[in-house]
Design a protein around this motif. Structure first.
Motif, PDB file in Angstrom:
ATOM      1  N   THR A  71       0.853  -1.161   0.040  1.00 13.44           N
ATOM      2  CA  THR A  71       0.085   0.128  -0.014  1.00 13.44           C
ATOM      3  C   THR A  71       0.867   1.342   0.169  1.00 13.44           C
ATOM      4  O   THR A  71       0.682   2.162  -0.690  1.00 13.44           O
ATOM      5  N   GLN A  72       1.831   1.326   0.764  1.00 12.21           N
ATOM      6  CA  GLN A  72       2.778   2.564   0.834  1.00 12.21           C
ATOM      7  C   GLN A  72       3.651   2.489  -0.526  1.00 12.21           C
ATOM      8  O   GLN A  72       3.630   3.759  -1.013  1.00 12.21           O
ATOM      9  N   ILE A  73       3.943   1.466  -1.278  1.00 10.09           N
ATOM     10  CA  ILE A  73       4.342   1.598  -2.534  1.00 10.09           C
ATOM     11  C   ILE A  73       3.509   2.113  -3.610  1.00 10.09           C
ATOM     12  O   ILE A  73       3.890   3.046  -4.360  1.00 10.09           O
ATOM     13  N   LEU A  74       2.233   1.776  -3.364  1.00  5.83           N
ATOM     14  CA  LEU A  74       1.101   2.291  -4.338  1.00  5.83           C
ATOM     15  C   LEU A  74       0.945   3.546  -3.955  1.00  5.83           C
ATOM     16  O   LEU A  74       0.597   4.540  -5.083  1.00  5.83           O
ATOM     17  N   VAL A  75       0.646   4.032  -2.821  1.00  2.00           N
ATOM     18  CA  VAL A  75       0.216   5.428  -2.560  1.00  2.00           C
ATOM     19  C   VAL A  75       1.171   6.376  -2.878  1.00  2.00           C
ATOM     20  O   VAL A  75       1.194   7.480  -3.099  1.00  2.00           O
ATOM     21  N   LYS A  76       2.601   6.258  -2.242  1.00  2.00           N
ATOM     22  CA  LYS A  76       3.779   7.148  -2.178  1.00  2.00           C
ATOM     23  C   LYS A  76       4.288   7.149  -3.617  1.00  2.00           C
ATOM     24  O   LYS A  76       4.690   8.214  -4.229  1.00  2.00           O
ATOM     25  N   ALA A  77       4.470   6.191  -4.319  1.00  2.00           N
ATOM     26  CA  ALA A  77       5.016   6.021  -5.548  1.00  2.00           C
ATOM     27  C   ALA A  77       6.153   6.723  -5.837  1.00  2.00           C
ATOM     28  O   ALA A  77       6.504   7.467  -6.822  1.00  2.00           O
TER      29      ALA A  77
END
Length: 178
Positions: A71-77
């Motif tokens: 989720t962090q990877i997706l949101v922060k990108a």
């Protein structure tokens, strides 16, 4: 404890098209994993039943932490290493943790993934993966679609591991639990 209806009927499950289909497939794999821990105690959740170091509690913990990391990877990108991604303790349920607590964390992670994917404009969006010790020298980008497919595969793989562990524990596997 989480039940079938708790985790499979989320707002993201009702999304139309490919996004909804992929999120439903992920929810179905989560359900198989959750079946393997139905009715077990904390003592059973940390018990090794095969030559592997994996335990039911450890798998749930790993899947919860993995969901939060993705989720962090997706949101922060931003390609930055998310908190906890390289934590070597993510496969072990500690004495301070309970299976119920890990199941709640897993449900939170599932909602976070679904919310993040639901909020994205499309599945073609490219996301830089964080740099890890095993990463190639160049930055690797994955489309959101590939990340979802990875999460489905990872969940299915660990649901299979959990099924074997549970069957060795007390003879109950996902087939007996349905």
């Amino acid at each position: 404890m989480t039940t079938s209806s708790d985790s499979s009927e989320t707002s993201a499950s009702f999304l139309p098209g490919e996004r909804g289909e992929l999120l439903r497939a992920l929810a179905e794999q989560r359900e198989l994993l959750l079946l393997t821990v139905r009715g077990i105690t904390d003592v059973q959740a940390v018990q090794r039943t095969t030559v592997s170091e994996l335990t039911l509690g450890g798998i749930v913990k790993h899947m919860a932490r993995g969901g939060l990391v993705w989720t962090q990877i997706l949101v922060k990108a931003d390609g930055e290493l998310p908190d906890g991604m390289l934590d070597t303790g993510q496969y072990r349920m500690t004495e301070e943790e309970t299976l119920q607590g890990l199941l709640e964390l897993y449900a939170t992670a599932a909602r976070a993934v679904e919310d993040a994917v639901s909020a994205l404009p499309d599945l073609d969006r490219s996301v830089p993966l964080p740099r890890t010790p095993w990463s190639p020298p160049e930055t690797v980008h994955w489309p959101v679609r590939r990340i979802l497919l990875h999460l489905i595969r990872e969940t299915a793989q660990h649901a299979g591991h959990a099924d074997i562990i549970r069957e060795a524990l007390d003879g109950a596997g996902t087939t007996a639990q349905r």
